[in-house]
Design a protein around this motif. Sequence first.
Motif, PDB file in Angstrom:
ATOM      1  N   ALA A  17       0.832  -1.211   0.000  1.00 30.20           N
ATOM      2  CA  ALA A  17       0.000   0.000   0.000  1.00 30.20           C
ATOM      3  C   ALA A  17       0.863   1.256   0.000  1.00 30.20           C
ATOM      4  N   LEU A  18       1.950   1.233   0.782  1.00 34.50           N
ATOM      5  CA  LEU A  18       2.828   2.413   0.828  1.00 34.50           C
ATOM      6  C   LEU A  18       3.529   2.608  -0.519  1.00 34.50           C
ATOM      7  N   LEU A  19       4.048   1.489  -1.055  1.00 33.76           N
ATOM      8  CA  LEU A  19       4.758   1.589  -2.336  1.00 33.76           C
ATOM      9  C   LEU A  19       3.800   2.007  -3.457  1.00 33.76           C
ATOM     10  N   ALA A  46       8.936   2.233   9.912  1.00 33.95           N
ATOM     11  CA  ALA A  46       9.478   0.875   9.739  1.00 33.95           C
ATOM     12  C   ALA A  46       9.276   0.374   8.307  1.00 33.95           C
ATOM     13  N   LEU A  47       8.098   0.638   7.741  1.00 36.60           N
ATOM     14  CA  LEU A  47       7.806   0.203   6.368  1.00 36.60           C
ATOM     15  C   LEU A  47       8.749   0.904   5.386  1.00 36.60           C
ATOM     16  N   THR A  48       8.929   2.206   5.585  1.00 36.07           N
ATOM     17  CA  THR A  48       9.813   2.977   4.708  1.00 36.07           C
ATOM     18  C   THR A  48      11.238   2.443   4.793  1.00 36.07           C
ATOM     19  N   ALA A  49      11.676   2.103   6.001  1.00 38.40           N
ATOM     20  CA  ALA A  49      13.036   1.569   6.167  1.00 38.40           C
ATOM     21  C   ALA A  49      13.188   0.252   5.412  1.00 38.40           C
ATOM     22  N   ASP A  50      12.165  -0.613   5.474  1.00 35.92           N
ATOM     23  CA  ASP A  50      12.199  -1.902   4.755  1.00 35.92           C
ATOM     24  C   ASP A  50      12.303  -1.690   3.242  1.00 35.92           C
ATOM     25  N   LEU A  51      11.464  -0.777   2.724  1.00 38.80           N
ATOM     26  CA  LEU A  51      11.446  -0.530   1.272  1.00 38.80           C
ATOM     27  C   LEU A  51      12.743   0.135   0.828  1.00 38.80           C
ATOM     28  N   SER A  52      13.269   0.973   1.695  1.00 39.17           N
ATOM     29  CA  SER A  52      14.507   1.674   1.402  1.00 39.17           C
ATOM     30  C   SER A  52      15.689   0.691   1.373  1.00 39.17           C
ATOM     31  N   LEU A  56      13.847   0.308  -3.136  1.00 35.87           N
ATOM     32  CA  LEU A  56      12.640   0.691  -3.877  1.00 35.87           C
ATOM     33  C   LEU A  56      12.247   2.149  -3.670  1.00 35.87           C
ATOM     34  N   VAL A  57      12.570   2.690  -2.487  1.00 34.56           N
ATOM     35  CA  VAL A  57      12.285   4.106  -2.223  1.00 34.56           C
ATOM     36  C   VAL A  57      13.503   4.751  -1.579  1.00 34.56           C
ATOM     37  N   SER A  58      13.517   6.073  -1.574  1.00 34.09           N
ATOM     38  CA  SER A  58      14.557   6.781  -0.820  1.00 34.09           C
ATOM     39  C   SER A  58      13.852   7.842   0.014  1.00 34.09           C
ATOM     40  N   GLU A  59      14.545   8.296   1.046  1.00 38.16           N
ATOM     41  CA  GLU A  59      13.961   9.325   1.906  1.00 38.16           C
ATOM     42  C   GLU A  59      14.857  10.539   1.937  1.00 38.16           C
ATOM     43  N   GLY A  60      14.250  11.700   2.038  1.00 41.25           N
ATOM     44  CA  GLY A  60      15.068  12.896   2.121  1.00 41.25           C
ATOM     45  C   GLY A  60      14.273  14.046   2.688  1.00 41.25           C
ATOM     46  N   ALA A  61      14.984  15.166   2.863  1.00 44.13           N
ATOM     47  CA  ALA A  61      14.311  16.367   3.372  1.00 44.13           C
ATOM     48  C   ALA A  61      13.433  16.934   2.263  1.00 44.13           C
ATOM     49  N   PRO A  62      12.290  17.510   2.616  1.00 42.58           N
ATOM     50  CA  PRO A  62      11.449  18.144   1.597  1.00 42.58           C
ATOM     51  C   PRO A  62      12.081  19.433   1.105  1.00 42.58           C
ATOM     52  N   LYS A  63      11.559  19.956   0.007  1.00 42.88           N
ATOM     53  CA  LYS A  63      12.002  21.278  -0.439  1.00 42.88           C
ATOM     54  C   LYS A  63      11.581  22.294   0.619  1.00 42.88           C
ATOM     55  N   GLU A  64      12.326  23.413   0.666  1.00 40.13           N
ATOM     56  CA  GLU A  64      12.058  24.443   1.678  1.00 40.13           C
ATOM     57  C   GLU A  64      10.586  24.849   1.675  1.00 40.13           C
ATOM     58  N   THR A  65       9.915  24.734   2.812  1.00 39.46           N
ATOM     59  CA  THR A  65       8.501  25.103   2.862  1.00 39.46           C
ATOM     60  C   THR A  65       8.298  26.489   3.444  1.00 39.46           C
ATOM     61  N   GLY A  66       9.332  26.992   4.143  1.00 41.69           N
ATOM     62  CA  GLY A  66       9.201  28.290   4.779  1.00 41.69           C
ATOM     63  C   GLY A  66       8.452  28.218   6.101  1.00 41.69           C
ATOM     64  N   ARG A  67       7.942  26.992   6.419  1.00 42.38           N
ATOM     65  CA  ARG A  67       7.205  26.855   7.677  1.00 42.38           C
ATOM     66  C   ARG A  67       8.163  26.503   8.818  1.00 42.38           C
ATOM     67  N   ALA A  68       7.807  26.932  10.003  1.00 44.60           N
ATOM     68  CA  ALA A  68       8.655  26.639  11.159  1.00 44.60           C
ATOM     69  C   ALA A  68       8.454  25.179  11.584  1.00 44.60           C
ATOM     70  N   GLY A  69       9.361  24.676  12.386  1.00 43.04           N
ATOM     71  CA  GLY A  69       9.224  23.321  12.924  1.00 43.04           C
ATOM     72  C   GLY A  69       9.992  22.313  12.085  1.00 43.04           C
ATOM     73  N   ARG A  70      10.125  21.106  12.641  1.00 43.81           N
ATOM     74  CA  ARG A  70      10.896  20.071  11.951  1.00 43.81           C
ATOM     75  C   ARG A  70      10.052  19.504  10.812  1.00 43.81           C
ATOM     76  N   PRO A  71      10.555  19.563   9.556  1.00 42.73           N
ATOM     77  CA  PRO A  71       9.733  19.086   8.440  1.00 42.73           C
ATOM     78  C   PRO A  71       9.668  17.552   8.418  1.00 42.73           C
ATOM     79  N   SER A  72       8.559  17.045   7.894  1.00 35.34           N
ATOM     80  CA  SER A  72       8.392  15.598   7.754  1.00 35.34           C
ATOM     81  C   SER A  72       9.221  15.114   6.568  1.00 35.34           C
ATOM     82  N   LEU A  73       9.913  13.966   6.731  1.00 37.69           N
ATOM     83  CA  LEU A  73      10.727  13.426   5.644  1.00 37.69           C
ATOM     84  C   LEU A  73       9.844  13.045   4.455  1.00 37.69           C
ATOM     85  N   VAL A  74      10.434  13.149   3.256  1.00 40.22           N
ATOM     86  CA  VAL A  74       9.685  12.828   2.040  1.00 40.22           C
ATOM     87  C   VAL A  74      10.141  11.467   1.509  1.00 40.22           C
TER      88      VAL A  74
END
Length: 393
Positions: A17-19, A46-52, A56-74
Motif C-alpha cells: 500500500a505504501l509503495l 518501519a515500512l519505509t526503512a524496509d522498502l529503502s 525501492l524508495v529513498s527518503e530525504g528532506a522536503p524542499k524548503e517550505t518556509g514553515r517553522a518546525g521540523r519538516p516531515s521526511l519525504v
Amino acid sequence: MRPGPSQDDVRRQNLGALLRHVHVHGATTRAELTTTLGLNRSTIGALTADLSAVGLVSEGAPKETGRAGRPSLVVRPESARVYAYAYSVEVDRLRAARVGLGGAVLDRRDLDRPRGLLAAEAAPLLAGAVKEMQQMVPADAICVGAGVAVCGMVRRDDGLVRLGPASGWVDEPIGATLADELGIDVPITVGNVADVAAFAEHARGVAAGCDNVLYLYGDVGVGAGIIAGGRRLTGHGGYGGEVGHMKVVRDGWPCECGARGCWETEIGEHGLLRAAGRSDARGRDALLGVFDAADRGDARAQTAVRQAGDWLGFGVANLVNVFNPEMVIFGGTMRDLYLAAAAQVRSRLNSNALGACLEHVRLRTPQLGTDAPLIGAAELAFERLLADPLDVG
Ligand SMILES: [Zn+2]
C-alpha cells in the motif's frame, strides 16, 4: 472459521500500500502517508526503512517550505533505478520502453509495424530495441518484470494470443517468444491492448478515482477495456470486452470474425473507409484522410463520419445501459471518430440510453494519449512488485 491474516501478510499488504501510493502519487511526506494509509508514525517509519533497504524508495528532506518546525521526511520512489520493460504490439506500431517505478518513461523506441507481421518477426524487432536500451541502464538498476499490450484476444492464464486482427496471429505465445529473444529472466505479463490502456487510464490517467469505466479502443476493429467496481473485468478466460463484435445489423456487412453485422463493420476502419467511398484504402493514415476531408468540406466524407458517429453513439448507449459507467473514454481511432462526430455520438446516446444509466456519464479522450497501452503494460509488471515488494529482483 478461517484464520485471520498473519503478521507477515499484514506487513506485506502495508508495504504494498505504501509503495503503491508513492508509485501512483509520487514523492509523499511521512506525515501524509500516516494520514492516507491510516497507520501510525512508527509503522510508516518501519515500512519505509524496509522498502529503502531493498532500494525501492529513498527518503530525504522536503524542499524548503518556509514553515517553522521540523519538516516531515519525504518518501520518493526510486524511479531511475527500479524499472519495468513495456511493449505494445499494435496494428500499425511496435513500441518498447523502459518505465521507471512511478510511471515515468525512461527510454523508448517506436517502430512502424507492417500489417501482417507475424509474432516470430515482431519479437526480434522488439528485442533489438530493448538491447539498444539496455546499454544505457545503470549497473545498480533493478528490472522488476515486463508487460506486453497486444492487439488481440489474450488468454489470461498464460498470455497466449488466441487471435490477432489483421495480423494472422493464431495461438501465438508472444510472452515466451519475447523472453527467448531477450534472454532476460523476468516474468512477462501479457494483456489485451484495450484492457491494458483502460488499466493505465484508471491507475494514473483521466479515469483516476473512477471505479466504473469503459475504455473504447479502435484500430482496425474495436475493443473495450472495462473497469467495474474498481476491478478489471475480462471474463472467464480473459477474452471479455470484444464489444466490436456486438451484432448490430442482422445480415449486415461481413466481419473479420466470420459473422455479419458486427458493430466494428460500421465504426471500424473498413466501415468508415467503405462509407467514404475509399474501400481500397487501408491503414490509419487513410482513415485520418477521411476525417481531414470531412473537415475540408468533402460531402461524402462528412456523411461517412456523421453516420459512423451515429453508430458509435448507438453502441455506446447499449454499453452504458449494461455497465452504467461513470466515464467512457475514446482511445485509438475511436478518439478521432468521437472528436469528429461528437454531436452525433451525444445525440444518439441521449435518445437511446436509459436516463438513470446516463445521468453521470462523462465522455472523455485519453489523458495518456497513445502511450496508454505502453504505460499500462508497465503497470502489469509493477502489479507483481506491489503485491509483494520485498520479493524484488
Ligand atoms: Zn465480428
